[in-house]
Design a protein around this motif. Structure first.
Motif: not given
Ligand SMILES: NC(=O)c1ccc[n+]([C@@H]2O[C@H](COP(=O)([O-])OP(=O)(O)OC[C@H]3O[C@@H](n4cnc5c(N)ncnc54)[C@H](O)[C@@H]3O)[C@@H](O)[C@H]2O)c1
Length: 340
Positions: A9-13, A71-79, A118-121
């Protein structure tokens, strides 16, 4: 992190776009959610047509957007999506709270459904103005009163951290919290000390010296941060932990400006800028902000490698090749999220 399905999330930043590039370079399928449409996302222009980049325009505040994006199969979400920058949260603290707190709650609800890591920034701001530097991950949070808007960011990020610990208890959700310390580098909005100084100096203008210039920070180059993000995502030993990701070298604002003026060969000097005049008497700043870095070093083998002088040089070289960044208003036409 190689050949996986990952979400950002926030990948355009600023940080997000560097992370997306690194993830694509490693062969990952990268799914990005951001409120900025792809055609406006200048930060992603080099990878816009990459076959493994999947871009979803959505707003964290809408649970249905998060559901559709997931994406149900994703290994991680970088938030990483958030409102960033003091001037934004002083102008509109309510939108900040909505986007950070409600938005993150939406992310966590979806992550819990599929047990997605979840990797939370988070941010060094969570330690507030605790005078006992350097701060370890266990240091106290020392904040000012709630009528001082600047604490809305630290408080909102800390609420998210509480939610993560709560989710771990409730559902065993795997997560990592990373607290960044003053990130800088190519493509950052020219609103922050390093980026603003480079932007102004390269335009022949005077960088702004905030108050007496004696406040200190530990500036961390974006490539170091991206490396840290990959490490926490991959390493199961990081799960359930919070890490400071910061350079340990403390410098003051005056030094930053002098270094930028030297590297850019500018004779423009600087302009004094009084925060009290800009933000009013109730504005509070943090005098020293220094991380303890032992935990990331010991558990992950992470340490910032690029020092400020080298990072400034790299950013200046990048800006010479990317004149769009030096145009009026600086970086991408970031959508004013509060007006969505
Ligand atoms: N840059 C730093 O020095 C620093 C320091 C500490 C923590 N952080 C954290 O790192 C993360 C990334 O920061 P950055 O510097 O790249 O910021 P940035 O402003 O460049 O990127 C944030 C992105 O989030 C997106 N966004 C904002 N609101 C949204 C919404 N409602 N829905 C979907 N997307 C939305 C924006 O469009 C933007 O692309 C943030 O979570 C920030 O709090 C950054």
């Amino acid at each position: 992190m190689k050949n996986s399905i990952v979400m950002v999330t926030g990948g355009a930043g600023f940080v997000g776009s560097h992370l997306v590039e690194a993830l694509l370079a490693n062969g990952n399928e990268v799914h990005v959610l951001d409120v900025v449409p792809l055609e406006q996302a200048k930060n992603l222009q080099e990878v816009r047509d990459h076959e493994k980049l999947h871009y979803f325009v959505g707003d964290l505040r809408k649970q249905e957007d998060i559901e559709q994006f997931w994406q149900k199969d994703a290994s991680v979400i970088f938030h990483l999506a958030s409102v960033v920058g003091i001037k934004h949260y002083i102008r509109d603290p309510l939108s900040l709270v909505d986007i950070v707190v409600i938005g993150t709650r939406h992310i966590l609800t979806e992550a819990a459904k599929y047990n997605t890591k979840v990797v939370f920034s988070s941010t060094s701001e969570v330690y507030g103005k605790n005078p006992e530097v350097p701060w370890s991950e266990e240091s106290d949070r020392v904040l000012g009163p709630t009528y001082v808007d600047r604490w809305s960011y630290a408080t909102s990020k800390a609420v998210c951290e509480h939610m993560l610990y709560g989710m771990k208890k409730q559902s065993g959700l795997p997560f990592v919290i990373v607290r960044f310390f003053n990130v800088y580098g190519p493509r950052q909005n020219p609103d922050f000390v390093v980026s603003q100084s480079i932007y102004k100096a390269m335009r022949g203008e005077q960088p702004l010296l905030y108050d007496d210039g004696n406040m200190t920070r530990c500036f961390t180059y974006v490539e170091d941060i991206v490396r840290g993000l990959m490490m926490v995502a991959e390493n199961p030993a990081a799960n359930g932990e919070a890490f400071n990701l910061g350079n340990s070298v403390e410098v003051n604002m005056r030094y930053v400006i002098e270094t930028v003026l030297e590297i850019t060969e500018s004779n423009a000097g600087y302009q004094e800028y009084l925060t009290e005049k800009e933000y009013g008497k109730q504005y509070e700043d943090i005098i020293r902000r220094i991380p303890q870095i032992d935990k990331a070093a010991e558990l992950l083998g992470w340490k910032a490698e690029i020092q400020l002088e080298e990072g400034i040089l790299k950013t200046v070289e990048w800006a010479k090749q990317n004149q769009w960044w030096l145009g009026e208003g600086g970086t991408l036409g970031t959508v004013k999220v509060s007006q969505q």
